[in-house]
Design a protein around this motif. Structure first.
Motif, PDB file in Angstrom:
ATOM      1  N   GLU A 226      67.905  21.815   5.043  1.00 51.77           N
ATOM      2  CA  GLU A 226      67.984  20.741   5.750  1.00 51.77           C
ATOM      3  C   GLU A 226      69.233  20.300   6.533  1.00 51.77           C
ATOM      4  OE1 GLU A 226      66.541  15.828   4.964  1.00 51.77           O
ATOM      5  OE2 GLU A 226      66.679  17.363   3.508  1.00 51.77           O
TER       6      GLU A 226
ATOM      7  N   GLN B 127      61.991  14.934  12.595  1.00 51.21           N
ATOM      8  CA  GLN B 127      61.912  15.712  11.361  1.00 51.21           C
ATOM      9  C   GLN B 127      60.402  15.795  10.797  1.00 51.21           C
ATOM     10  OE1 GLN B 127      65.100  14.508   8.478  1.00 51.21           O
ATOM     11  NE2 GLN B 127      65.482  16.942   8.330  1.00 51.21           N
TER      12      GLN B 127
ATOM     13  N   GLY C 150      60.407  19.255   9.733  1.00 45.60           N
ATOM     14  CA  GLY C 150      61.645  19.868   9.534  1.00 45.60           C
ATOM     15  C   GLY C 150      62.101  20.994   9.875  1.00 45.60           C
TER      16      GLY C 150
ATOM     17  N   TYR D 115      61.987  21.169   3.631  1.00 46.86           N
ATOM     18  CA  TYR D 115      61.660  19.708   4.014  1.00 46.86           C
ATOM     19  C   TYR D 115      60.244  19.282   3.306  1.00 46.86           C
ATOM     20  CZ  TYR D 115      60.910  15.426   6.905  1.00 46.86           C
ATOM     21  OH  TYR D 115      60.692  14.299   7.120  1.00 46.86           O
TER      22      TYR D 115
END
Length: 341
Positions: free
Chosen positions: A148, A175, A180, A287
């Motif tokens: 991330e 995101q 993500g 994510y």
């Protein structure tokens, strides 16, 4: 070898004969390929760089090229994309690749040729002789999903380099819409740059307007309704997806995957695994693991197990009966596929 280490070695002109770039992050793979291409002088690239798609081209042609000397240059680069013959999915292609030729080449490669395998897969079939030989002799570079923080830094750097900024809430929505994934985010940026051309600021409204929700995100919302036993709303949303011509079995498969991930994350966390370790162990994007960790706390393992078992029975009913998928989903939501029924 880490990608960062590979870039350092490339800058210093330290090359091996064979490389295997493995992983699902296309953006990173493209950066690696570009770095290798730039190592060949521009005036030599037309003659000393070749690219082959192994779902279209034959290995025999690749190896004939690899064994020939560079044309008035120090080295030649051969990029081999989509080497499906290294995976368990190789039966899907109609091409009959002569992998024995490749095994022999790997054992004795042409010293002035760089063979670069770009494998956009999560894993290879290590039972195969060719895969074992390649992993033994090649320099393995894993282009797995970026963390991330690495994704944030790469995106911010690209946005800044183009003279733009992005609002915090806009990046958060970006995101969510891209799950993500660095490659997907980078694919969306050119459209956002055009939209924010006057202000040079990418805001939340622009993300909402330009970056579409995926089927997986819609089903993620459906999954939350299913797990929260919000029967009427879940049935309505399911019917909406069917009206949008989404396949019932596909919807169910994604729901099963989501609930299974919540169970896996919950179990691994209870065994002391951190977020990054869970992502590595399950080979899932960080994510998705982050979201699963946030959501798994809301449900007991018993509740998750029951919903998982019910979804599996729902799939069995969909495959074995001629009953309407919407009606079957209603029965599932009403508990007719639970253990006690």
């Amino acid at each position: 070898m880490m990608v960062s280490e590979l870039f350092t070695r490339i800058e210093k002109k330290h090359f091996d004969n064979i490389y295997l770039i493995l992983g699902k992050e296309e953006y990173i793979q493209e950066k690696v390929v570009k770095a290798f291409i730039e190592c060949i002088p521009e005036e030599e690239r037309a003659m000393n760089i070749s690219q082959y798609d192994m779902e279209v081209n034959l290995l025999t042609d690749v190896l004939g090229d690899a064994l020939s000397a560079p044309f008035f240059g120090e080295r030649k680069l051969i990029i081999i994309k989509r080497p499906l013959f290294l995976t368990a999915e190789s039966k899907k292609t109609k091409l009959d690749q002569n992998v024995d030729e490749l095994v022999n080449y790997i054992k004795n490669p042409e010293p002035r040729t760089i063979l670069l395998f770009v494998a956009p897969y999560e894993k290879l079939d290590e039972r195969k002789k060719i895969t074992k030989q390649l992993l033994k002799n090649a320099t393995l570079v894993e282009s797995g999903y970026a963390s991330e923080n690495d994704t944030l830094q790469e995106v911010k750097k690209t946005i800044s380099r183009n003279g733009y900024t992005i609002e915090a809430k806009a990046y958060e929505l970006l995101q969510i819409r891209t799950e993500g994934k660095l490659s997907l985010i980078m694919n969306e940026l050119p459209k956002l740059f055009l939209l924010a051309y006057k202000t040079k600021v990418i805001n939340e409204e622009m993300i909402d307007r330009m970056v579409a929700r995926t089927l997986e995100q819609n089903i993620f919302d459906l999954g939350k309704l299913v797990l929260s036993n919000k029967i009427a709303v879940a049935i309505e949303m399911y019917n909406d997806l069917i009206e949008q011509h989404e396949e019932p079995l596909k919807i169910n498969a994604i729901l099963i995957g989501q609930v299974r991930l919540l169970l896996q994350v919950q179990i691994l966390q209870q065994h002391g695994y951190a977020q990054g370790n869970i992502a590595s162990a399950l080979k899932v994007h960080p994510y998705r693991v982050k979201l699963a960790l946030q959501n798994s706390r809301k449900y007991s393992r018993k509740a998750l197990s029951e919903k998982y078992a019910g979804l599996v029975k729902l799939e069995e009913q969909m495959k074995s009966s001629q009953r309407d998928a919407g009606k079957l989903f209603q029965l599932f939501m009403l508990g007719y596929f639970s253990e006690k029924k």
